[in-house]
Scaffold this motif. Structure first.
Motif, PDB file in Angstrom:
ATOM      1  N   SER A  47     -13.064  18.675   3.946  1.00 31.24           N
ATOM      2  CA  SER A  47     -12.717  19.128   2.597  1.00 31.24           C
ATOM      3  C   SER A  47     -13.924  19.087   1.668  1.00 31.24           C
ATOM      4  N   ASP A  48     -14.742  18.056   1.801  1.00 33.51           N
ATOM      5  CA  ASP A  48     -15.960  17.984   0.987  1.00 33.51           C
ATOM      6  C   ASP A  48     -16.836  19.212   1.196  1.00 33.51           C
ATOM      7  N   VAL A  49     -16.992  19.618   2.454  1.00 35.83           N
ATOM      8  CA  VAL A  49     -17.825  20.781   2.760  1.00 35.83           C
ATOM      9  C   VAL A  49     -17.159  22.061   2.258  1.00 35.83           C
ATOM     10  N   ALA A  50     -15.851  22.149   2.430  1.00 41.23           N
ATOM     11  CA  ALA A  50     -15.132  23.333   1.956  1.00 41.23           C
ATOM     12  C   ALA A  50     -15.286  23.498   0.450  1.00 41.23           C
ATOM     13  N   VAL A  51     -15.117  22.399  -0.276  1.00 40.05           N
ATOM     14  CA  VAL A  51     -15.257  22.441  -1.737  1.00 40.05           C
ATOM     15  C   VAL A  51     -16.684  22.809  -2.129  1.00 40.05           C
ATOM     16  N   ALA A  52     -17.654  22.221  -1.443  1.00 46.66           N
ATOM     17  CA  ALA A  52     -19.059  22.507  -1.748  1.00 46.66           C
ATOM     18  C   ALA A  52     -19.403  23.969  -1.493  1.00 46.66           C
ATOM     19  N   GLY A  59      -5.207  23.346   1.666  1.00 46.82           N
ATOM     20  CA  GLY A  59      -3.818  23.346   2.101  1.00 46.82           C
ATOM     21  C   GLY A  59      -3.540  22.182   3.030  1.00 46.82           C
ATOM     22  N   VAL A  60      -2.448  21.457   2.761  1.00 45.72           N
ATOM     23  CA  VAL A  60      -2.034  20.334   3.605  1.00 45.72           C
ATOM     24  C   VAL A  60      -0.549  20.474   3.928  1.00 45.72           C
ATOM     25  N   ALA A  61      -0.102  19.720   4.922  1.00 45.99           N
ATOM     26  CA  ALA A  61       1.294  19.808   5.341  1.00 45.99           C
ATOM     27  C   ALA A  61       2.185  18.830   4.601  1.00 45.99           C
ATOM     28  N   TRP A  62       1.663  17.617   4.345  1.00 48.33           N
ATOM     29  CA  TRP A  62       2.501  16.542   3.838  1.00 48.33           C
ATOM     30  C   TRP A  62       1.888  15.891   2.601  1.00 48.33           C
ATOM     31  N   VAL A  63       2.735  15.220   1.858  1.00 55.67           N
ATOM     32  CA  VAL A  63       2.288  14.512   0.656  1.00 55.67           C
ATOM     33  C   VAL A  63       1.240  13.450   1.010  1.00 55.67           C
ATOM     34  N   SER A  64       1.429  12.764   2.119  1.00 54.95           N
ATOM     35  CA  SER A  64       0.487  11.714   2.512  1.00 54.95           C
ATOM     36  C   SER A  64      -0.923  12.267   2.680  1.00 54.95           C
ATOM     37  N   GLU A  65      -1.018  13.503   3.159  1.00 49.95           N
ATOM     38  CA  GLU A  65      -2.334  14.121   3.317  1.00 49.95           C
ATOM     39  C   GLU A  65      -2.957  14.430   1.961  1.00 49.95           C
ATOM     40  N   ALA A  66      -2.145  14.864   1.023  1.00 49.80           N
ATOM     41  CA  ALA A  66      -2.644  15.121  -0.340  1.00 49.80           C
ATOM     42  C   ALA A  66      -3.096  13.829  -1.006  1.00 49.80           C
ATOM     43  N   ILE A  67      -2.329  12.762  -0.797  1.00 51.93           N
ATOM     44  CA  ILE A  67      -2.702  11.462  -1.363  1.00 51.93           C
ATOM     45  C   ILE A  67      -4.061  11.025  -0.835  1.00 51.93           C
ATOM     46  N   ALA A  68      -4.272  11.166   0.480  1.00 50.46           N
ATOM     47  CA  ALA A  68      -5.541  10.748   1.087  1.00 50.46           C
ATOM     48  C   ALA A  68      -6.716  11.521   0.497  1.00 50.46           C
ATOM     49  N   LEU A  69      -6.545  12.810   0.245  1.00 51.97           N
ATOM     50  CA  LEU A  69      -7.628  13.606  -0.334  1.00 51.97           C
ATOM     51  C   LEU A  69      -7.916  13.187  -1.775  1.00 51.97           C
ATOM     52  N   ARG A  70      -6.872  12.959  -2.536  1.00 54.35           N
ATOM     53  CA  ARG A  70      -7.080  12.514  -3.919  1.00 54.35           C
ATOM     54  C   ARG A  70      -7.761  11.135  -3.937  1.00 54.35           C
ATOM     55  N   GLU A  71      -7.338  10.243  -3.052  1.00 52.78           N
ATOM     56  CA  GLU A  71      -7.953   8.909  -3.009  1.00 52.78           C
ATOM     57  C   GLU A  71      -9.411   8.977  -2.562  1.00 52.78           C
ATOM     58  N   ALA A  72      -9.767  10.036  -1.848  1.00 55.72           N
ATOM     59  CA  ALA A  72     -11.157  10.231  -1.423  1.00 55.72           C
ATOM     60  C   ALA A  72     -12.000  10.876  -2.531  1.00 55.72           C
ATOM     61  N   GLY A  73     -11.371  11.142  -3.676  1.00 59.44           N
ATOM     62  CA  GLY A  73     -12.100  11.689  -4.816  1.00 59.44           C
ATOM     63  C   GLY A  73     -12.144  13.194  -4.878  1.00 59.44           C
ATOM     64  N   ILE A  74     -11.350  13.869  -4.051  1.00 61.84           N
ATOM     65  CA  ILE A  74     -11.340  15.333  -4.040  1.00 61.84           C
ATOM     66  C   ILE A  74     -10.406  15.830  -5.137  1.00 61.84           C
ATOM     67  N   LYS A  75     -10.942  16.588  -6.059  1.00 67.82           N
ATOM     68  CA  LYS A  75     -10.209  17.011  -7.249  1.00 67.82           C
ATOM     69  C   LYS A  75      -9.779  18.478  -7.213  1.00 67.82           C
TER      70      LYS A  75
END
Length: 355
Positions: A47-52, A59-75
């Motif tokens: 995701s970092d590379v995609a954003v860059a 796109g993610v399948a589940w809420v848990s995946e979205a949470i992990a990305l937000r916790e990793a600082g992806i905005k």
């Protein structure tokens, strides 16, 4: 020494993303699908590379995946591609992510949560045009949009569908899906509803159906082409006589005296058992057969009279010298698809990232 590991080429991933940019109109948005831990490649790093590289949505399948990305600082904007259970609607609103909706009950739950937090919940409505998995049926879509439009604190940002057969060019079923989706959206727009983002095309649809690009495409498997190399090492080497059996069920018998090497990788790591007595690996630029049943943690290969030592690197998926074992080749031998092979590479397999 790592027993089994994958190397992820982030430069290649960036190249793949940018290749899609060249085949879609400049105004068309690009979603990078990073569900299932980015198809086994590591969602945070990918995701970092995609954003860059300028993607517009993740796109993610589940809420848990979205949470992990937000916790990793992806905005960046994130679309959750299916409805979760109603009880976590509040978590979705707090995350500031976009939610796929195809039932009025879930839309109401999001509306209630958004009012509670004084926020606006962004949603994309999914219309089922023939996949028959999730999504509001085409003949019920207009009513659902009308009902959701009346809810407070909801913004219908997008509408989309998903193709069932887009890997086939000029397929009548896919063309009918495009037609149905277009007719529904056009009818709604004539009634005064607007959808800033409309999307149909997955990877195959992006390549094969330019008319379905609309104003966003979703790329998943195509963005991971040749990004991953799956490796292990020789853990043990022994010489065995003719007519020796190898591994469980005695399914392989040596035809002559030969050298059997044991690899420190098995089906628990993602080297699927279906490759037993069928698959190959590469050692020092040369292919060798997998022999006997693949075990949970170990796999045997037949080296013939070639000499290798413990610690020698082994390619399970990837290239070395003039030889290549593609994930598509592995999937075909295993009777499955490349998605399953990539997603099945286990968590105990280390990921090593490089550019």
């Amino acid at each position: 020494m790592k027993r089994a590991y994958v190397e992820i080429n982030l430069t290649k991933y960036a190249e793949n993303i940018n290749r899609f940019r060249t085949i879609i109109p400049a105004e068309t948005k690009l979603m990078a699908v990073v569900k299932a831990d980015a198809y086994g490649h590591g969602a945070n790093e990918i995701s970092d590379v995609a954003v860059a590289n300028g993607i517009d949505y993740l796109g993610v399948a589940w809420v848990s995946e979205a949470i992990a990305l937000r916790e990793a600082g992806i905005k960046s904007p994130i679309l959750i591609l299916s409805e979760p259970t109603i009880n976590i609607a509040a978590d979705i609103v707090r995350l500031d992510v976009t939610q796929t909706v195809y039932t009025l009950n879930f839309a109401r739950a999001l509306s209630d949560a958004a009012k509670q937090f004084n926020k606006i919940a962004k949603i994309h409505i999914k219309i089922d045009t023939g996949m028959n998995r999730i999504g509001v049926n085409g003949d019920e879509a207009t009513l659902l949009v009308e009902q959701i439009h009346e809810l407070d604190n909801i913004f219908i940002e997008g509408v989309f569908t998903h193709f069932a057969k887009a890997d086939t060019i000029d397929d009548n079923y896919t063309l009918q899906q495009v037609k149905q989706f277009t007719e529904i959206v056009t009818s709604l727009e004539k009634k005064g509803y607007s959808f800033p983002i409309k999307h149909c095309a997955n990877t195959a649809g992006t390549f094969n159906y330019p008319s379905a690009h609309v104003n966003m495409v979703r790329v998943g498997i195509g963005s991971y082409q040749d990004v991953l190399t799956f490796k292990s090492r020789i853990a043990y080497v022994k010489r065995v006589p003719k007519d020796s059996y190898v591994s469980y069920s005695c399914s392989y018998k040596t035809e002559k005296e030969t050298t059997i090497a044991t690899l420190s990788v098995g089906y628990a790591d993602g080297l699927v058992r279906a490759l037993s007595n069928k698959g190959h690996v590469i050692v020092n630029g040369k292919k060798y057969p997998i022999v006997g049943r693949i075990c949970m943690d170990m796999t045997m290969i037949d080296l013939g009279d070639d000499i290798y030592h413990v610690g020698e690197e082994v390619i399970l998926i990837g290239s070395q010298g003039s030889e290549t074992i593609s994930v598509e080749e592995v999937a075909e031998l295993a009777g499955t698809i490349s998605y399953e092979i990539l997603c099945g590479i286990g968590k105990r397999v280390n990921r090593i990232y490089h550019y």
